[in-house]
Design an enzyme around this catalytic site. Structure first.
Site, PDB file in Angstrom:
ATOM      1  N   ARG A  31     -12.026  -6.530 -10.918  1.00  0.00           N
ATOM      2  CA  ARG A  31     -12.712  -7.238  -9.838  1.00  0.00           C
ATOM      3  C   ARG A  31     -13.849  -6.342  -9.365  1.00  0.00           C
ATOM      4  O   ARG A  31     -13.619  -5.323  -8.714  1.00  0.00           O
ATOM      5  CB  ARG A  31     -11.712  -7.573  -8.742  1.00  0.00           C
ATOM      6  CG  ARG A  31     -10.634  -8.557  -9.244  1.00  0.00           C
ATOM      7  CD  ARG A  31      -9.377  -8.514  -8.442  1.00  0.00           C
ATOM      8  NE  ARG A  31      -8.750  -7.203  -8.505  1.00  0.00           N
ATOM      9  CZ  ARG A  31      -7.710  -6.854  -7.748  1.00  0.00           C
ATOM     10  NH1 ARG A  31      -7.195  -7.698  -6.881  1.00  0.00           N
ATOM     11  NH2 ARG A  31      -7.186  -5.637  -7.868  1.00  0.00           N
ATOM     12  N   ASP A  67      -2.836  -2.357  -8.837  1.00  0.00           N
ATOM     13  CA  ASP A  67      -4.280  -2.215  -8.666  1.00  0.00           C
ATOM     14  C   ASP A  67      -4.669  -0.799  -9.065  1.00  0.00           C
ATOM     15  O   ASP A  67      -4.093   0.178  -8.567  1.00  0.00           O
ATOM     16  CB  ASP A  67      -4.695  -2.497  -7.224  1.00  0.00           C
ATOM     17  CG  ASP A  67      -4.613  -3.977  -6.881  1.00  0.00           C
ATOM     18  OD1 ASP A  67      -4.428  -4.794  -7.799  1.00  0.00           O
ATOM     19  OD2 ASP A  67      -4.730  -4.313  -5.686  1.00  0.00           O
ATOM     20  N   ASN A  95       1.325  -4.546  -5.824  1.00  0.00           N
ATOM     21  CA  ASN A  95       1.451  -5.867  -5.203  1.00  0.00           C
ATOM     22  C   ASN A  95       2.710  -6.563  -5.704  1.00  0.00           C
ATOM     23  O   ASN A  95       2.887  -6.762  -6.902  1.00  0.00           O
ATOM     24  CB  ASN A  95       0.225  -6.708  -5.554  1.00  0.00           C
ATOM     25  CG  ASN A  95      -1.050  -6.116  -4.972  1.00  0.00           C
ATOM     26  OD1 ASN A  95      -1.376  -6.359  -3.824  1.00  0.00           O
ATOM     27  ND2 ASN A  95      -1.749  -5.321  -5.769  1.00  0.00           N
ATOM     28  N   GLU A 146      -2.634   0.253  -5.321  1.00  0.00           N
ATOM     29  CA  GLU A 146      -1.678  -0.633  -4.660  1.00  0.00           C
ATOM     30  C   GLU A 146      -0.647  -1.117  -5.673  1.00  0.00           C
ATOM     31  O   GLU A 146      -0.922  -1.169  -6.878  1.00  0.00           O
ATOM     32  CB  GLU A 146      -2.360  -1.866  -4.040  1.00  0.00           C
ATOM     33  CG  GLU A 146      -3.166  -1.581  -2.804  1.00  0.00           C
ATOM     34  CD  GLU A 146      -3.605  -2.858  -2.076  1.00  0.00           C
ATOM     35  OE1 GLU A 146      -2.968  -3.922  -2.278  1.00  0.00           O
ATOM     36  OE2 GLU A 146      -4.583  -2.788  -1.316  1.00  0.00           O
ATOM     37  N   ARG A 186      -6.793  -5.336 -11.725  1.00  0.00           N
ATOM     38  CA  ARG A 186      -5.452  -5.874 -11.517  1.00  0.00           C
ATOM     39  C   ARG A 186      -4.715  -5.836 -12.855  1.00  0.00           C
ATOM     40  O   ARG A 186      -5.085  -6.518 -13.801  1.00  0.00           O
ATOM     41  CB  ARG A 186      -5.533  -7.299 -10.971  1.00  0.00           C
ATOM     42  CG  ARG A 186      -4.198  -8.064 -10.958  1.00  0.00           C
ATOM     43  CD  ARG A 186      -3.112  -7.402 -10.128  1.00  0.00           C
ATOM     44  NE  ARG A 186      -3.498  -7.116  -8.768  1.00  0.00           N
ATOM     45  CZ  ARG A 186      -3.421  -7.995  -7.776  1.00  0.00           C
ATOM     46  NH1 ARG A 186      -3.003  -9.227  -8.020  1.00  0.00           N
ATOM     47  NH2 ARG A 186      -3.776  -7.648  -6.550  1.00  0.00           N
ATOM     48  N   ARG A 211     -15.996  -3.383  -1.892  1.00  0.00           N
ATOM     49  CA  ARG A 211     -14.718  -4.047  -2.168  1.00  0.00           C
ATOM     50  C   ARG A 211     -14.860  -4.957  -3.379  1.00  0.00           C
ATOM     51  O   ARG A 211     -15.775  -5.769  -3.459  1.00  0.00           O
ATOM     52  CB  ARG A 211     -14.266  -4.859  -0.953  1.00  0.00           C
ATOM     53  CG  ARG A 211     -14.078  -4.036   0.307  1.00  0.00           C
ATOM     54  CD  ARG A 211     -13.820  -4.910   1.513  1.00  0.00           C
ATOM     55  NE  ARG A 211     -14.947  -5.796   1.781  1.00  0.00           N
ATOM     56  CZ  ARG A 211     -14.942  -6.789   2.668  1.00  0.00           C
ATOM     57  NH1 ARG A 211     -13.848  -7.007   3.371  1.00  0.00           N
ATOM     58  NH2 ARG A 211     -16.000  -7.527   2.860  1.00  0.00           N
ATOM     59  N   LYS A 229       0.827  -1.206   0.000  1.00  0.00           N
ATOM     60  CA  LYS A 229       0.000   0.000   0.000  1.00  0.00           C
ATOM     61  C   LYS A 229       0.862   1.255   0.000  1.00  0.00           C
ATOM     62  O   LYS A 229       0.609   2.200  -0.760  1.00  0.00           O
ATOM     63  CB  LYS A 229      -0.966  -0.026   1.182  1.00  0.00           C
ATOM     64  CG  LYS A 229      -2.037  -1.107   1.029  1.00  0.00           C
ATOM     65  CD  LYS A 229      -3.005  -1.125   2.184  1.00  0.00           C
ATOM     66  CE  LYS A 229      -4.138  -2.116   1.936  1.00  0.00           C
ATOM     67  NZ  LYS A 229      -3.683  -3.511   1.793  1.00  0.00           N
ATOM     68  N   LYS A 234      -8.077   2.202   5.489  1.00  0.00           N
ATOM     69  CA  LYS A 234      -7.657   0.797   5.472  1.00  0.00           C
ATOM     70  C   LYS A 234      -6.346   0.619   6.227  1.00  0.00           C
ATOM     71  O   LYS A 234      -5.526   1.543   6.315  1.00  0.00           O
ATOM     72  CB  LYS A 234      -7.512   0.294   4.038  1.00  0.00           C
ATOM     73  CG  LYS A 234      -6.644   1.124   3.115  1.00  0.00           C
ATOM     74  CD  LYS A 234      -6.796   0.615   1.680  1.00  0.00           C
ATOM     75  CE  LYS A 234      -6.106   1.505   0.681  1.00  0.00           C
ATOM     76  NZ  LYS A 234      -6.297   1.052  -0.718  1.00  0.00           N
TER      77      LYS A 234
END
Length: 320
Positions: free
Chosen positions: A225, A273, A283, A281, A210, A233, A125, A160
């Site tokens: 997503r 993301d 990842n 994000e 993603r 979410r 993050k 978050k």
């Protein structure tokens, strides 16, 4: 080549969607040998090299008994052509220690992907803060009053934890500020824990995309997503629906801007993301979505990954 995967227990794999499994399948298809271990299997004795009790396996082609174990030798990690760190989050103390053992193995000559030091240097993050031109307004703090001022400015926000995964611990607060104080206390534990706060991006309704970057280059399709029902979410673990789609111009802009920099740091595989036009994000621990994109579009993501791995192994060692 002989490839070692450092991963979760093989028995826990859901092979119909598991990205690590898809990597193994493509490697075996090309004639490479496969072994696996868990972080708990890594060890280092003074005067020696980093070793692991590994499981040498062969894939069977069946979804049930999907691998056949051929032996459990004790092997030095430097004996493998590549070591792929594919342990799923959370990035806890044991994960942290594993990166140190893997980094020592790299000093001994092992080729480790993603690079262990870069796994530590890119908290998933926080890493977006290096690229402010691509993110929505974001605040990282422990201070409740800072969060309240941020909310007063931006009206609709997302809060978050920095160590969450799969959508865990994400809260949306609207313009009325309902329950903001309680949410802050829950997440920052009365000032003991740092949290992230971002301006809400309404394009989440179209999906949390993603975007995979392999060897510095974007996969041409993302997996959006999409939140279901009343959820905010989009994470698949939180019930989101995965829909593969071509990269938007903005997706590609972000991926092409970040890709070369992250690849130069030893991050062979990255999952960006993106919500709307905003990076949310980066990842690096165990990016997923290979199978979903491949099945829905026909673009062979595992093949692209193994191509990049083979190319990296033909390149000089990254300076350490």
């Amino acid at each position: 080549m002989n490839i070692l995967f450092v991963a979760d227990p093989l028995e826990a794999f859901k092979v119909y969607k598991d990205t690590t499994f898809s990597m193994m399948r493509e490697l075996q298809r090309r004639g490479h040998r496969i072994a696996a271990c868990e972080p708990r299997d890594l060890g280092w004795q003074s005067g020696g090299v980093v070793q692991a009790r590994v499981r040498e396996i062969e894939l069977t082609g069946s979804e049930d008994d999907w691998f056949r174990e051929q032996g459990r030798p004790l092997r030095a990690l430097k004996e493998f052509d590549a070591v792929l760190m594919r342990k799923d989050p959370p990035f806890d103390s044991e994960y942290f220690y594993a990166t140190h053992l893997l980094e020592q193995a790299a000093r001994e000559g092992a080729r480790v992907f993603n690079r262990p030091a870069s796994l530590r240097d890119h908290p998933e993050k926080l890493a977006i803060m290096e690229f402010p031109q691509f993110v929505s307004p974001t605040l990282v703090t422990r201070e409740a009053e800072d969060v309240k001022r941020f909310h007063a400015e931006h009206r609709e926000i997302i809060l978050k934890p920095l160590d969450g995964m799969g959508g865990m611990g994400i809260f949306r607060v609207g313009a009325d500020g309902l329950n903001l104080g309680s949410i802050i206390e829950t997440l920052n534990q009365h000032g003991a824990t740092t949290i992230m706060v971002q301006r809400f991006v309404p394009e989440i309704a179209q999906g949390d995309k993603r975007v995979l970057v392999i060897g510095g280059k974007p996969v041409p399709f993302s997996l959006a997503r999409i939140p279901q029902g009343s959820e905010i979410r989009g994470n698949l673990a939180a019930g989101g629906k995965g829909v593969a789609q071509p990269l938007s111009p903005r997706d590609r802009e972000i991926a092409e801007a970040l890709g070369p920099t992250l690849a130069q740091r030893g991050l062979l595989l990255v999952g960006l993301d993106v919500i709307g036009d905003c990076l949310t994000e980066i990842n690096v621990t165990s990016p997923t979505c290979f199978q979903e994109i491949t099945q829905q579009t026909g673009f062979d993501v595992p093949a692209m990954f193994v191509d990049a791995l083979e190319a990296a192994l033909g390149a000089p060692l990254i300076s350490r």
